[in-house]
Scaffold this motif. Sequence first.
Motif, PDB file in Angstrom:
ATOM      1  N   UNK A 244      12.070  15.054   1.415  1.00 32.17           N
ATOM      2  CA  UNK A 244      10.954  14.098   1.364  1.00 32.17           C
ATOM      3  C   UNK A 244      10.438  13.963  -0.066  1.00 32.17           C
ATOM      4  N   UNK A 245      10.145  15.120  -0.703  1.00 35.12           N
ATOM      5  CA  UNK A 245       9.593  15.086  -2.066  1.00 35.12           C
ATOM      6  C   UNK A 245      10.582  14.464  -3.043  1.00 35.12           C
ATOM      7  N   UNK A 246      11.866  14.809  -2.903  1.00 37.22           N
ATOM      8  CA  UNK A 246      12.884  14.252  -3.794  1.00 37.22           C
ATOM      9  C   UNK A 246      13.026  12.745  -3.619  1.00 37.22           C
ATOM     10  N   UNK A 247      13.025  12.317  -2.345  1.00 40.34           N
ATOM     11  CA  UNK A 247      13.134  10.884  -2.071  1.00 40.34           C
ATOM     12  C   UNK A 247      11.929  10.126  -2.623  1.00 40.34           C
ATOM     13  N   UNK A 248      10.732  10.702  -2.408  1.00 36.64           N
ATOM     14  CA  UNK A 248       9.513  10.046  -2.901  1.00 36.64           C
ATOM     15  C   UNK A 248       9.541   9.925  -4.418  1.00 36.64           C
ATOM     16  N   UNK A 249       9.921  11.007  -5.103  1.00 34.00           N
ATOM     17  CA  UNK A 249       9.950  10.977  -6.559  1.00 34.00           C
ATOM     18  C   UNK A 249      10.992   9.985  -7.071  1.00 34.00           C
ATOM     19  N   UNK A 250      12.150   9.975  -6.411  1.00 33.61           N
ATOM     20  CA  UNK A 250      13.206   9.060  -6.842  1.00 33.61           C
ATOM     21  C   UNK A 250      12.787   7.599  -6.670  1.00 33.61           C
ATOM     22  N   UNK A 251      12.200   7.283  -5.519  1.00 34.89           N
ATOM     23  CA  UNK A 251      11.795   5.898  -5.268  1.00 34.89           C
ATOM     24  C   UNK A 251      10.659   5.475  -6.196  1.00 34.89           C
ATOM     25  N   UNK A 252       9.692   6.398  -6.413  1.00 32.08           N
ATOM     26  CA  UNK A 252       8.582   6.078  -7.312  1.00 32.08           C
ATOM     27  C   UNK A 252       9.070   5.862  -8.741  1.00 32.08           C
ATOM     28  N   UNK A 253       9.971   6.723  -9.183  1.00 30.05           N
ATOM     29  CA  UNK A 253      10.510   6.595 -10.541  1.00 30.05           C
ATOM     30  C   UNK A 253      11.331   5.320 -10.688  1.00 30.05           C
ATOM     31  N   UNK A 254      12.073   4.989  -9.630  1.00 33.33           N
ATOM     32  CA  UNK A 254      12.880   3.768  -9.660  1.00 33.33           C
ATOM     33  C   UNK A 254      11.987   2.537  -9.791  1.00 33.33           C
ATOM     34  N   UNK A 255      10.863   2.536  -9.041  1.00 35.36           N
ATOM     35  CA  UNK A 255       9.944   1.395  -9.125  1.00 35.36           C
ATOM     36  C   UNK A 255       9.326   1.309 -10.520  1.00 35.36           C
ATOM     37  N   UNK A 256       8.886   2.456 -11.075  1.00 32.91           N
ATOM     38  CA  UNK A 256       8.277   2.459 -12.409  1.00 32.91           C
ATOM     39  C   UNK A 256       9.281   2.003 -13.463  1.00 32.91           C
ATOM     40  N   UNK A 257      10.524   2.490 -13.351  1.00 38.18           N
ATOM     41  CA  UNK A 257      11.556   2.100 -14.324  1.00 38.18           C
ATOM     42  C   UNK A 257      11.856   0.611 -14.229  1.00 38.18           C
ATOM     43  N   UNK A 258      11.894   0.098 -13.000  1.00 38.00           N
ATOM     44  CA  UNK A 258      12.174  -1.327 -12.808  1.00 38.00           C
ATOM     45  C   UNK A 258      11.076  -2.194 -13.434  1.00 38.00           C
ATOM     46  N   UNK A 259       9.814  -1.772 -13.215  1.00 37.67           N
ATOM     47  CA  UNK A 259       8.689  -2.519 -13.800  1.00 37.67           C
ATOM     48  C   UNK A 259       8.762  -2.487 -15.327  1.00 37.67           C
ATOM     49  N   UNK A 260       9.071  -1.312 -15.899  1.00 35.48           N
ATOM     50  CA  UNK A 260       9.150  -1.160 -17.357  1.00 35.48           C
ATOM     51  C   UNK A 260      10.256  -2.038 -17.937  1.00 35.48           C
TER      52      UNK A 260
END
Length: 558
Positions: free
Chosen positions: A241-257
């Motif tokens: 759960x924690x790994x998936x959450x971190x990966x998805x959150x980081x992916x969204x932040x990277x995409x926005x950047x």
Amino acid sequence: MHTGPEILRVALRRNVGAMVKGTVLMGMYQGAETAVPIVLGAIVEYALRGGELSSLGLALLALGLVMATVSYSWRFGMRALQKANTTEAHRWRVAVADRGLQPVARDVDLKSGEVLTIATEDADQTADIIEVLPLLISSLVSVVITGVVLAVISVPLGVLVFAGTAAILTVLSVMSRRIGASTQSQQAKVARAGAKVSDLIAGLRPLHGFGGSYQAFQAYRRVSTEAKKQSIVVARVNGVYAGTALALNSLLAATVTLWAGWLTFQGQITIGELVTAVGLAQFLIEPLKMFSEMPKYVMIARASAERMALILAAPPLMTPGVEEPGPDSGLELDGVTHGSLRDLTFSVRPGEFVAIAAYQPQAAAELASLLAVDVPPASYSGVIRVGKREIASLTITGVRTCLLVNPSHHEVFAGTLRDNVDPAGTSALVSEAVDAAMLTDVVAMHSEGLDYAVRDRGANLSGGQRQRLSLARALAANPEILVLHDPTTAVDAVTEQLIARNVTALRRGRTTIVITSSPALLDVADRVIVLDDGTVTGEGTHRDLLGRDSSYQLAVAR
């Protein structure tokens, strides 16, 4: 409160004020955190356009005010929420402890170790809902502000944030249900293991006595291994759960950047807007992380609340009455049938010292349970009266004030000798009770006297010392009617004689019933009632019965 959701609703309703205050302050914190990259972007944009130094100073002052808001809103918001959380956890611990100390229906399969786990870990995790919801809302505030600001800079960026957040929460909400189910199973197995080790420690001496230590250890090892395996399952699910959450959150932040950088390269947004977008994208990871973790904690709180409901919703063993005992401190049993007891009828007059010689241990134990009100009225036929009133019609407080049954297993608690003799600290007969129970040698043996520390379950006392300590506690309580069940089985004959005389003298004028086969106690009784095959077969003084009843001679002769 019969279900976990009902318990959670009660917890939320009791803390509305603290939660509103915490939500507002934590919302201010998240809003101020979001404002930091916005102000920084504005400063960069202003500097690139050659703004005046005074205006730059005002912008820096605004940044300082934002940072102060971040600091103080977090401090006071978390203080309010954690105070409410701690207070609510305490309320549930008290509620579970109070309910756990009440007799409940026998079909509630929970041991004392499990009740302890529920009253500590589950109460704490249930109360976490007080913090979870305000943090969830404040995180949402941050995500909304970020999405709106990015939409102002570029509509696709704002849409990306909102769509990405919705997708992340959809994925994680599905995973959180698995965490809730796994956690509930883990809590049950850990509680079972705790109950097992508690039972083993309590029975350590007899286990050593007949060589059952290894088998007992193997039994504990099995339940402990099950708990360990389930804990590993929960840890694995939490990790995924924690790994998936971190990966998805980081992916969204990277995409926005990356998208913001591309828009800058295309000339669609300015450098200052890029700084704001990149800052918001990096900041977005924290509220998204918090936002995505909240469903997991909600499920854990619900699982813990369901565990608490097992105790709080447990049906009572019986419904107490509303009457108080009468002034007459006599006891009557009229046609009582229960277990091995058959049509049991006898009475004890106020102030009388009566011994009951039960030839079968089961009958003695069942009689003690009936008098201790451990058996619901619906489970036996006949009538038990205390002070001329049926025991089923009396309040619990009334019964406990008037009638005290001291069980044969003589529980001893961690604390001091004084704490064990007089737990409430209100008895005026502590010294007399200690003398009567022949506990004086234990007191004199230690320089601390009655303040000598007793370990949990009386581990530093012998069996005879624990039994005398339990007897002293019963005598110090000084109830109108005292029932003693085998109070001298672990002491020598000389001490038993002295205890019998002392108890008779101390209890003179008060009703006393001793369920025993001890010749010393039988001899000092005003009257002996003989029970054989669960019914009264004889009555008289000890010496009279010895002279005319051969079965009695065989049963009590030592």
